[in-house]
Design a protein around this motif. Sequence first.
Motif, short mmCIF file in Angstrom:
data_model
loop_
_atom_site.label_atom_id
_atom_site.label_comp_id
_atom_site.label_asym_id
_atom_site.label_seq_id
_atom_site.Cartn_x
_atom_site.Cartn_y
_atom_site.Cartn_z
N SER A 457 -14.40 -24.21 12.94
CA SER A 457 -14.32 -25.61 12.84
C SER A 457 -14.90 -26.29 11.91
O SER A 457 -14.67 -26.25 10.79
CB SER A 457 -14.92 -26.08 14.24
OG SER A 457 -14.43 -27.36 14.55
N VAL A 480 -10.24 -21.85 12.41
CA VAL A 480 -9.63 -23.17 13.02
C VAL A 480 -10.15 -24.13 11.89
O VAL A 480 -10.73 -25.23 12.39
CB VAL A 480 -10.13 -23.52 14.32
CG1 VAL A 480 -9.37 -22.53 15.38
CG2 VAL A 480 -11.71 -23.23 14.61
N ASP A 549 -3.93 -27.08 17.73
CA ASP A 549 -5.31 -27.22 17.56
C ASP A 549 -5.46 -28.87 18.04
O ASP A 549 -4.91 -29.67 17.29
CB ASP A 549 -5.91 -27.03 16.38
CG ASP A 549 -7.31 -26.77 16.40
OD1 ASP A 549 -8.05 -27.54 17.10
OD2 ASP A 549 -7.98 -25.83 15.71
N GLN A 551 -8.47 -30.38 17.98
CA GLN A 551 -9.89 -30.71 17.01
C GLN A 551 -9.58 -30.82 15.66
O GLN A 551 -9.93 -31.64 14.90
CB GLN A 551 -10.80 -29.97 17.34
CG GLN A 551 -11.36 -30.03 19.15
CD GLN A 551 -12.37 -29.05 19.44
OE1 GLN A 551 -13.62 -29.22 18.86
NE2 GLN A 551 -12.12 -28.26 20.58
N ASP A 625 -6.67 -27.17 24.88
CA ASP A 625 -7.00 -26.82 23.58
C ASP A 625 -7.29 -25.50 23.16
O ASP A 625 -7.92 -24.83 23.88
CB ASP A 625 -8.28 -27.80 23.23
CG ASP A 625 -8.97 -27.80 21.92
OD1 ASP A 625 -7.97 -27.45 21.13
OD2 ASP A 625 -9.66 -28.48 21.71
N HIS A 627 -8.38 -24.50 20.36
CA HIS A 627 -9.27 -24.29 19.23
C HIS A 627 -10.30 -22.93 19.17
O HIS A 627 -10.52 -22.67 18.03
CB HIS A 627 -10.24 -25.74 19.47
CG HIS A 627 -10.98 -25.82 18.01
ND1 HIS A 627 -10.73 -26.14 16.83
CD2 HIS A 627 -12.59 -25.75 18.22
CE1 HIS A 627 -11.50 -26.25 16.29
NE2 HIS A 627 -12.60 -26.24 16.73
#
Length: 663
Positions: A457, A480, A549, A551, A625, A627
């Motif tokens: 992330s 991600v 995804d 996010q 989600d 993610h």
Amino acid sequence: MRPRLLIRALTALGLAAALLTSVVPAPPAIAADRLPGGGCDPIVPTECLLPFPDDWYTRADPASPTGRRVAFTPGTLPAAFPGRPIDPAAWNRATGFSPGSTLLVQAPGLDLAVTGTAPITDIGRSLRPDAPIVLLDAETGVRWPYWAELDANATSAGRQALLIHPARNFLDGHRYLVALRGFKDAAGVPLTAPGPFARIAGPDLPATDPLRPRQRQLRPVLHQLARHGIAPGTLYLAWDFTVAATADLTGDLTAIRDDAFRRLGDRSPGYVITKVTDHTEAEDARIAREVEGVLTVPSYLNLPGGPPGSTFFRGPDGRPRRLPLNTQAAGFRCEIPRGAFTTPSTPALYGHGLLGSRDEVAAGNVKAMAAEHDFTFCATDWIGMASGDIPVVIGALLDPNLFPAIPERSQQGMLDALFLGRALVHPGGFTADKAFRTADGRPLVDNAHGLGYDGNSQGGILGGALVAVSPDIRRGVLGVTGMNYGLLLDRSADFARFQGVLDLSYPDKLNQQIVLGLFQMLWDHGETDGYAGRLTDGHQVLMHIAYGDHQVANIAAEVEARTIGARLVTPALAPGRSPDRIPYWDIPSTGPLPYHGSAMVVWDSGTPSPPLTNTAPTEGKYGRDPHGDPRNMATARRQKAVFLRTGEVVDVCGGAPCQADPG
């Protein structure tokens, strides 16, 4: 990914930041004559700074590698809440605009479908000979790919921005020409060019006409477009802009890196071990030992110890310099797997997620990766974008004068991580310490494979910059991931909790888009977007993407893959899964695996395809989600481990699209 407690804290901190911001004195005014015309570009009379980016807001500078220097004035920048002008000093150091710049303009009444602009589902259409939007590299004459959309967040048609996103980052230091033509409304009626531009594109104006200086500036642009078959009389609008030079984008971070490592010489960074925790197998079947401590890192921030809100201390040349004896105390945490007590482990840095901390290195998926593949992961807080910086982040949304602290402190955080990596691989560093040795003195870490990086992330978004400048990291996994916060924020469910703060400061959605563009010009120095053009020069990265995804938008990862030259592991998705006419347009395939080099792997958990607008997926319509799914797959972790050790991308999905189990 953040708990409800954090959301309540954000609300409280936002109110506090608003009060604090309102009493800070305004910056000094800067003379308007620094701009070519002393104010807003007259070709679009509706809003200052449109079009954006635009070389009107630069000045000639022979000392700049691009020949230009940004020259904003407080009067041209959108005033922050409560009417406080923005000091442009941080922006005016730039030699051009962001290589990931979203082009902003207004075209009231425009219907994109009737006009035939390239949508997000058909980027290839942007390069057709008759494309209504043309982006042209002024140096090479090469057409640049993009997709166009109207801001779906706008609350008024009269204040709606046209967003033109490069599908591959613009080249550092290059100048680009923008031509808009053949614009039509929903009924197919051609839109009339803005009055000032129509006059500028027409016959020579009298010397006394206020538009004459702008006409003289734009003439070379119009002539060059005409040589490429775009006649001035067909244009709705045209302008040019310059992209910042590489030395500008990466120079601050490389300057503090070079100075810090020069001071360090051939020694290991200094550190203190503060805690060693040995776990029984019953307590933790995967991790045998946790080591915590504090590194001493040279600080280039302007306050002792570099607390949140600090910015670089700069010398007369504009580059960061170190205040005498200023140091950063960088806390770290390392997780040593059980297997290391039999076979010394491979060292790697871990990069935590959004506004988190080094403690994320103890997350279940990181422990699983360590235990399954014998990696020791160490992490430090990514200051600038760590939990302690939350008040500053909120304050910057209220008042952009505070924003430079985010990317500048993030760069200090990268230096902290570089020093952590050096301590981890230096023979006189961690491996010489009893905390990283068995009871009989055998090392728990083996540097034979070099130092790896794994981040998820935010750890992927910022991690590309870290990998690009590291003298020790050979390969990195960006989980991600994507790049370019200016592109990501509208499309991220994470930003929803901050949106109310930005709405308070800038209620107008058109101004919000301008502010995001301004933010990105500075953010480039502290995230992958500013380093992507050089990321794979001497380094390899593996990108793991979660399809749909919520996010980190998939489209931002696709732009990154094109920019860094990463290849796509195919088949990426099941047939018909993507709404794109050509899924993953212009990202070449790796071909049969194994593949040695930088690559992108798409993991599909069955989540619906993401929105086709600049909006975030939400639970419900867009499912759950995904993610966190790729990192929780044992197969994905195996692929990461092989890559970090060998640089090979191996097949872990049996020749089929990679599927992830919904978490």
